[in-house]
Design a protein around this motif. Structure first.
Motif, short mmCIF file in Angstrom:
data_model
loop_
_atom_site.label_atom_id
_atom_site.label_comp_id
_atom_site.label_asym_id
_atom_site.label_seq_id
_atom_site.Cartn_x
_atom_site.Cartn_y
_atom_site.Cartn_z
N ILE A 235 -0.42 55.21 -1.90
CA ILE A 235 -1.23 54.35 -1.03
C ILE A 235 -2.46 55.09 -0.53
N VAL A 236 -2.27 56.32 -0.06
CA VAL A 236 -3.38 57.08 0.52
C VAL A 236 -4.37 57.54 -0.55
N VAL A 237 -3.86 58.24 -1.56
CA VAL A 237 -4.74 58.77 -2.61
C VAL A 237 -5.40 57.63 -3.39
N GLY A 238 -4.59 56.64 -3.78
CA GLY A 238 -5.15 55.50 -4.51
C GLY A 238 -6.19 54.76 -3.70
N ALA B 23 -9.33 58.27 4.44
CA ALA B 23 -7.96 58.78 4.40
C ALA B 23 -7.10 58.27 5.56
N PRO B 24 -7.51 58.44 6.83
CA PRO B 24 -6.66 57.92 7.91
C PRO B 24 -6.59 56.40 7.93
N ALA B 25 -7.65 55.73 7.43
CA ALA B 25 -7.63 54.26 7.38
C ALA B 25 -6.55 53.78 6.43
N PHE B 26 -6.44 54.41 5.26
CA PHE B 26 -5.39 54.01 4.32
C PHE B 26 -4.02 54.50 4.78
N THR C 142 2.64 57.83 5.45
CA THR C 142 1.27 57.50 5.03
C THR C 142 0.27 57.92 6.12
N THR C 143 0.65 57.74 7.38
CA THR C 143 -0.22 58.20 8.47
C THR C 143 -0.37 59.72 8.42
N LEU C 144 0.74 60.42 8.18
CA LEU C 144 0.70 61.88 8.07
C LEU C 144 -0.19 62.32 6.92
N TYR C 145 0.01 61.73 5.74
CA TYR C 145 -0.79 62.11 4.58
C TYR C 145 -2.28 61.83 4.81
N GLY C 146 -2.57 60.67 5.35
CA GLY C 146 -3.96 60.31 5.61
C GLY C 146 -4.64 61.28 6.56
#
Length: 292
Positions: A38-41, A153-156, A188-192
């Motif tokens: 989700i984040v990278v894509g 990044a944080p948005a996704f 996803t929040t962490l990754y972003g």
């Protein structure tokens, strides 16, 4: 290739995060392929919508080319330019014809080649200035690409959080679905956040910093090339170029040259070894050029 401080910073940051996770729990708990996709894509897709493929490709090429700029010592460049200027002063610009092909910096190599080829001063001055402006625009686009990726990044990550929350609320009665949905939501929040604040944001700042060093170096070369074209005294050229060196390094350079006694012998030694030494630190070059 990333410069040393960038590599150390990234390794240090990610290592601290991993150590903090491992000391408190299982690292595998923080691994989620769906969250990463989700984040990278999302970052890749949004960046491609916002910029052309050419802009994106050029951005990462620019980043790669600038990461070695920090290691360049302008005092070494000063030594080489002064040596070239003294040779031009005594024998003319054509004396550099055999040396130009060995110059590693493309801007300096092309500029001196244009001078040797007989370009008029006005034309050469315009070409050199336009190339600096073109490089500046290219870097500005590259910085914007990285800053955009940092913002996406944080948005996704938040989008992934919403998706996870929806999945969780749809299956409140199912404990297994509840856990997987909550995992996607939080990871996803962490990754972003990590991609934004540990990768793209810092790289944008580093690129901005390195680009200023690179443009400053090009401006110094431009001044030196034009000074040779105008057949100025090499000492005048040195004074003009020294403006682009930071005060501490400038003072060390001036003091060292005021204390030199056998300058002709030093010049001959420098000319015999400048090809290998042109990208070395000035302190290393000084040792190589010591008498004996």
């Amino acid at each position: 290739m990333l410069d040393r401080s960038t590599v150390i910073g990234l390794l240090f940051g990610f290592t601290l995060i991993l150590v903090a996770i491992v000391t408190q729990g299982n690292l595998l708990v923080f691994a989620s392929l769906s969250s990463l996709l989700i984040v990278v894509g999302g970052i890749v897709a949004a960046t491609m919508v916002n910029y052309s493929l050419k802009n994106i490709k050029n951005s990462f090429t620019t980043i790669s080319s600038l990461m070695g700029v920090k290691s360049v010592d302008l005092r070494t460049d000063m030594e080489l330019m002064s040596m070239f200027a003294r040779r031009v002063r005594s024998e003319g610009l054509l004396v550099l014809e055999g040396d130009i092909e060995h110059i590693k910096d493309p801007y300096l190599r092309n500029g001196l080649q244009f001078a040797v080829d007989g370009f008029k001063q006005e034309s050469l001055a315009s070409i050199l200035q336009n190339e600096i402006q073109s490089r500046k625009r290219q870097v500005e686009i590259s910085i914007k690409v990285l800053q955009s990726m940092s913002n996406y990044a944080p948005a996704f990550g938040m989008i992934g959080t919403i998706i996870g929350m929806v999945l969780m609320l749809q299956n409140v009665s199912d404990p297994e679905s509840l856990g997987s949905g909550l995992s996607v939501a939080l990871l996803t929040t962490l990754y972003g956040t990590i991609f934004s604040n540990m990768l793209f944001g810092p790289l944008a700042g580093k690129l901005d910093y390195l680009s200023k060093l690179d443009l400053n170096r090009k401006e110094m070369f431009r001044v030196g090339i034009m000074s040779m074209m105008e057949k100025e005294n090499p000492r005048i050229m040195e004074k003009k170029m020294l403006i682009y060196i930071n005060p501490k390094d400038r003072a060390e350079y001036i003091k060292h040259h005021e204390e030199l006694t056998i300058k002709r012998q030093r010049d001959q030694k420098l000319y015999s070894q400048w090809i290998e030494q042109q990208n070395n630190e000035w302190e290393t070059l000084k040792k190589v050029l010591e008498p004996g």
